[in-house]
Design a protein around this motif. Structure first.
Motif, PDB file in Angstrom:
ATOM      1  N   VAL A  28     -26.390  10.666  -7.757  1.00  0.00           N
ATOM      2  CA  VAL A  28     -25.173  10.611  -8.577  1.00  0.00           C
ATOM      3  C   VAL A  28     -24.262   9.472  -8.123  1.00  0.00           C
ATOM      4  CG1 VAL A  28     -23.078  11.869  -9.240  1.00  0.00           C
ATOM      5  CG2 VAL A  28     -25.291  13.036  -9.235  1.00  0.00           C
ATOM      6  N   GLN A  29     -24.228   9.171  -6.838  1.00  0.00           N
ATOM      7  CA  GLN A  29     -23.437   8.034  -6.360  1.00  0.00           C
ATOM      8  C   GLN A  29     -23.878   6.738  -7.040  1.00  0.00           C
ATOM      9  OE1 GLN A  29     -23.964   8.106  -2.111  1.00  0.00           O
ATOM     10  NE2 GLN A  29     -22.322   9.596  -1.769  1.00  0.00           N
ATOM     11  N   ASN A  32     -22.729   6.880 -10.750  1.00  0.00           N
ATOM     12  CA  ASN A  32     -21.281   6.662 -10.861  1.00  0.00           C
ATOM     13  C   ASN A  32     -20.899   5.213 -10.577  1.00  0.00           C
ATOM     14  OD1 ASN A  32     -20.535   9.261 -11.627  1.00  0.00           O
ATOM     15  ND2 ASN A  32     -20.325   9.983  -9.519  1.00  0.00           N
ATOM     16  N   ALA A  50     -19.425   8.536 -18.202  1.00  0.00           N
ATOM     17  CA  ALA A  50     -19.013   9.438 -17.128  1.00  0.00           C
ATOM     18  C   ALA A  50     -20.067  10.508 -16.876  1.00  0.00           C
ATOM     19  CB  ALA A  50     -17.687  10.114 -17.466  1.00  0.00           C
ATOM     20  N   VAL A  51     -20.170  10.931 -15.628  1.00  0.00           N
ATOM     21  CA  VAL A  51     -20.909  12.141 -15.271  1.00  0.00           C
ATOM     22  C   VAL A  51     -19.881  13.267 -15.215  1.00  0.00           C
ATOM     23  CG1 VAL A  51     -22.280  13.327 -13.513  1.00  0.00           C
ATOM     24  CG2 VAL A  51     -22.658  10.886 -13.960  1.00  0.00           C
TER      25      VAL A  51
END
Length: 396
Positions: A28-29, A32, A50-51
């Protein structure tokens, strides 16, 4: 999705991870960081990316995590970094495009709405990269090791042995020991196996183990006076882990499926990735790079579908992409035909145009590129399985 935002969900393994490594959060990093990069340019079609939903599958509850996403139905698509991927079909049956860490080829195979930073691989096929790494290390008497509990590891070990047998005559190599039935995590150590490799005169080991297993193996090699025997790692591209091991892995090689962090950026997105990961104060990791590449594919698919995009039109547009490289970070993927696994008998129909790998070597606890820094990919024609010397390539 709203008038101002395109929202995605992410799910995968955070807790109960048997490897003890950062999986979902690092993935996820990378996503993002990529979204922040594109949003700084104005997003896409007047919307930011966006997540908005992150679900931990706790290793064994991937389908439940996927159901929470589809039931909420508040996101356009999803990303997944799962150790066990039994929830992927739940996402795609709901019509969502899914972008994944591609370690579960069985869950990718035949599903034209699942995309990875690599196409679905043939785990049992021979790979010339094994012979190349052994040649680089000067290894001629090869051992291969894998866990019996996972198909990925078991098939990796058996195919590595088959690769050496197939191409060994061209490189003076032979298989002297193979074991694809080790217990996961090596709970009883690996002393007898190292003794057997020592007796067989092994001077190169191809390990299809997790990074902790490779560390246990390296420690036992040292204990039995075999510390100078080089190894090829499949899962140890982790600078923090290697640095903490001191000189334990010096002289070893690691296979990397994307443009290594140590390569020259050239005109690829490597420099952009490093910049935006730095802005997020996030470490450079294999999983974050996979997240970045997956996010790029999601962005490129929306862009190709046009301003009136839908889930279906993005899937259709993505499946028309014939040379996706993530901005020079991976060998070109043809999503019009690479949702199916290639086979040993037919590597061309669903395989890569170029069969490529990057190699790094561990020197004084640090990774160094083996190939030219500006052309870090070693590639062979993907239409054949015959041996030839690889060509150094760059896809930026």
């Amino acid at each position: 999705m709203t008038e101002k935002q395109i929202r995605f969900a992410a799910f995968g393994t955070r807790s109960n991870n048997p490897l003890g490594t950062c999986v979902l959060d690092c993935f996820v990093q990378g996503i993002n960081a990529y979204f922040a990069y594109r949003n700084s340019q104005g997003g896409i079609f007047g919307r930011t990316l966006a997540v908005s939903q992150v679900e931990d599958d706790a290793l064994l509850k991937d389908q439940q995590a996927a159901l929470r996403i589809t039931t909420a139905n508040s996101t356009f698509g999803a990303f997944s970094a799962a150790q066990l991927a039994d929830g992927w079909s739940t996402i795609t049956k709901a019509g969502m495009p899914l972008y994944v860490w591609p370690i579960n080829p069985a869950s990718m195979n035949g599903n034209d709405a699942v995309y990875g930073s690599a196409a679905a691989p043939c785990l049992g096929c021979t790979r010339r990269q094994n012979v190349l790494a052994a040649k680089q290390a000067g290894g001629t008497r090869i051992a291969t090791l894998g866990y019996g509990a996972t198909d990925n590891s078991k098939l990796c070990a058996s195919s590595a042995a088959a690769s050496v047998r197939l191409y060994g005559a061209d490189s003076g190599q032979q298989v002297v020991y193979t074991n694809d039935s080790l217990a996961f995590g090596l709970p009883n150590g690996i002393g007898p196996e190292v003794s057997a490799m020592k007796k067989a005169g092994t001077n190169m080991i191809i390990g299809c183990l997790d990074l902790n297993g490779m560390k246990t193996l390296a420690q036992e090699l040292q204990r039995q006076g075999m510390g100078a025997v080089p190894m090829l790692h499949q899962n140890t591209y982790d600078q923090d882990f290697v640095s903490k091991a001191g000189s334990l892995f010096d002289g070893d090689y690691v296979a990397v499926n994307f443009r290594p962090f140590e390569a020259a950026a050239g005109s690829s997105q490597l420099g952009v990735y490093k910049d935006w990961m730095g802005r997020a104060k996030a470490p450079l990791t294999e999983l974050s790079m996979n997240g970045w590449i997956s996010a790029d594919l999601a962005y490129q698919g929306i862009k190709a579908a046009g301003a009136s995009f839908t889930r279906a039109s993005v899937i259709a547009a993505t499946n028309k992409m014939t040379a996706f490289t993530g901005g020079g970070l991976v060998a070109p993927i043809d999503w019009s035909r690479q949702h199916e696994e290639p086979t040993q008998q037919d590597p061309a129909t669903h395989g890569y145009k170029n069969d490529c790998i990057s190699l790094v070597k561990i020197v004084k606890g640090r990774f160094e590129t083996v190939g030219p820094a500006a052309k870090p990919f070693f590639c062979w024609p993907g239409s054949t399985t015959t041996w030839s010397e690889p060509q150094s390539m760059d896809f930026s």
